[in-house]
Design a protein around this motif. Structure first.
Motif, short mmCIF file in Angstrom:
data_model
loop_
_atom_site.label_atom_id
_atom_site.label_comp_id
_atom_site.label_asym_id
_atom_site.label_seq_id
_atom_site.Cartn_x
_atom_site.Cartn_y
_atom_site.Cartn_z
N LEU A 174 0.84 -1.03 -0.13
CA LEU A 174 -0.03 -0.13 0.41
C LEU A 174 1.11 0.94 -0.01
O LEU A 174 1.62 1.16 0.69
N ARG A 175 0.64 2.07 -0.89
CA ARG A 175 1.94 3.10 -0.87
C ARG A 175 0.52 4.63 0.32
O ARG A 175 -0.68 4.03 0.03
N GLN A 176 1.60 5.01 0.47
CA GLN A 176 0.74 5.81 1.96
C GLN A 176 1.15 7.08 2.54
O GLN A 176 3.06 6.63 1.94
N GLY A 177 1.20 7.51 3.21
CA GLY A 177 1.52 9.07 3.98
C GLY A 177 1.93 10.21 2.87
O GLY A 177 1.79 10.14 1.28
N ASN A 180 4.28 8.93 -0.08
CA ASN A 180 3.31 8.12 -1.16
C ASN A 180 4.24 7.03 -1.72
O ASN A 180 4.17 6.92 -2.79
N LEU A 181 4.97 6.04 -0.95
CA LEU A 181 5.79 5.33 -0.09
C LEU A 181 5.35 3.51 -0.30
O LEU A 181 3.83 4.07 1.03
#
Lengths: 267, 142
Positions: A174-177, A180-181
């Motif tokens: 999941l890309r997150q933060g 976007n990683l």
């Protein structure tokens, strides 16, 4: 120097040599056969590898000593020590850290090794849970994990774990933060390359709990995962969130067969 | 006059950064602020491990920063390879050109998941900071 002393020294040397052969061969076995997976150990410099390998230099071994004391100390309303039920840790705890997370008897969700220790605290010792990342919990975990040193990581064949492991895999991708990683973008796609001059490891949980020089402390896999989440400017999961256990299930499956080297040292 | 200023301020709050830029081909030709950036400030942003974060992944001709990354192309020569407009789009939102890019979107606040509370709704760099970085990178002609 008396003959007796010489004999004793030679015996120490021989035991040391035998141990080196045993651990050396397990590491070779785990990494052999075309297995290209790399433990973070292999990405460290020789000085840190030496620090981990030498029990008199590995700072995590001080926590193991504390854990050994904790293992033998009666606790809680039941006034029972770990040793009262489990006996000699070298026998009863061998391979345990290599199997977790697992679903405890009567439960329907997996717990990690720290969670299992805390279940023993509340159910069998009738004591309060040890707080996450507390010295006492990390020390006990390190002592238990040490008993699996050199053992191959071997998650249990419990089909109920599948759904949790898949959720862990989904979080991993999941890309997150704000940045976007995803975990996978660095630890699958770019492992071995340098992030700010530091080699990106493949993220195998082979050595937890680890003594991390950056922390100047012993810490859990959860703490390490929180570091990455904060690094990508994502909201870290709560300390007791199931997401960490799901991720750990995924990691342990991914590292299946690799040798456990806990308690490790990392930069 | 005062109400016009207020309107502009409200508009800045309402319009998400990504909607405010005009993409032409693989570039955003116009400055995000309407002003040229400052290359000296841009260099400081690129060098900073907590502001620009650029050198975590890229290497670049910034000798005093010893610990640089190598998982993205070097910034050296970026100004020869790309126009300012091309650099701008790659910084603002590289996913417009490559959905799988590892490059973080520096001036986009939508479509992100689980952003930490202290960063939520904020772009990584402000419009003015993006312009400063563009101005600096444009000077890197090898």
């Amino acid at each position: 120097m008396t003959a007796r002393l010489v004999y004793r020294r030679m015996r120490v040397l021989r035991v040391g040599l035998a141990l080196a052969l045993v651990f050396g061969s397990t590491l070779v076995l785990a990494q052999g056969g075309g297995d290209k997976r790399r433990s973070g150990y292999q990405d460290m410099g020789p000085a840190l590898q030496k620090m981990q390998d030498d029990d008199t230099a590995n700072p995590a071994m001080l926590f193991v000593q504390l854990g050994q004391q904790g293992w033998a100390r009666p606790s809680g309303a039941a006034n029972k020590a770990c040793a009262d039920c489990h006996g000699v840790a070298a026998a009863s705890m061998k391979g345990v850290a290599a199997r977790y997370p697992a679903i405890p008897k009567g439960a329907d969700a997996p717990v990690d090794l720290e969670g299992r220790i805390n279940l023993c605290r509340t159910e069998n010792q009738q004591a309060a849970k040890l707080p996450p990342e507390s010295r006492e919990l990390l020390a006990l975990t390190a002592f238990v994990a040490l008993q699996s040193r050199g053992q191959p990581i071997a998650p249990p064949d419990d089909p109920r774990l599948g759904v949790f492991r898949e959720q862990g895999a989904a979080i991993y991708r999941l890309r997150q933060g704000q940045l976007n990683l995803s975990c996978a973008l660095c630890h699958d796609d770019n492992a071995g390359k340098k992030l700010a001059g530091v080699t990106i490891p493949e993220a195998h949980p082979t050595a937890y709990p680890i003594y991390r020089l950056e922390w100047q402390a012993l810490g859990s896999l959860k703490r390490r995962l929180r570091n990455c989440l904060v690094g990508i400017r994502a909201e870290p999961y709560a300390a007791d969130a199931p997401e960490y256990v799901m991720l750990e299930l995924f990691f342990m499956d991914r590292a299946r067969g690799m040798a456990l080297e806990a308690p490790g040292v990392r930069p | 006059m005062r109400s016009a200023g207020l309107f502009a301020a409200l508009l800045a709050l309402v319009v998400p950064p990504a909607a405010a830029q005009q993409i032409v081909g693989d570039a955003i030709p116009a400055s995000l602020t309407g002003q040229p950036g400052d290359a000296v400030r841009g260099r400081a942003i690129v060098a900073s491990r907590s502001v620009g974060l650029c050198l975590l992944c890229h290497s670049g001709p910034i000798a005093e920063e010893r610990f640089q990354g190598d998982l993205a192309p070097t910034l050296a020569g970026a100004g020869s390879r790309w126009s300012e407009g091309q650099l701008r789009l790659r910084i603002v939102d590289g996913s417009r050109l490559n959905a799988d890019t590892i490059m973080p979107p520096y001036y986009r606040t939508t479509g992100l998941q689980r952003v930490a509370r202290n960063f939520d709704g904020k772009p990584i760099l402000s419009a003015a900071q993006v312009e400063d970085v563009v101005a600096y990178l444009a000077t890197l002609k090898d």
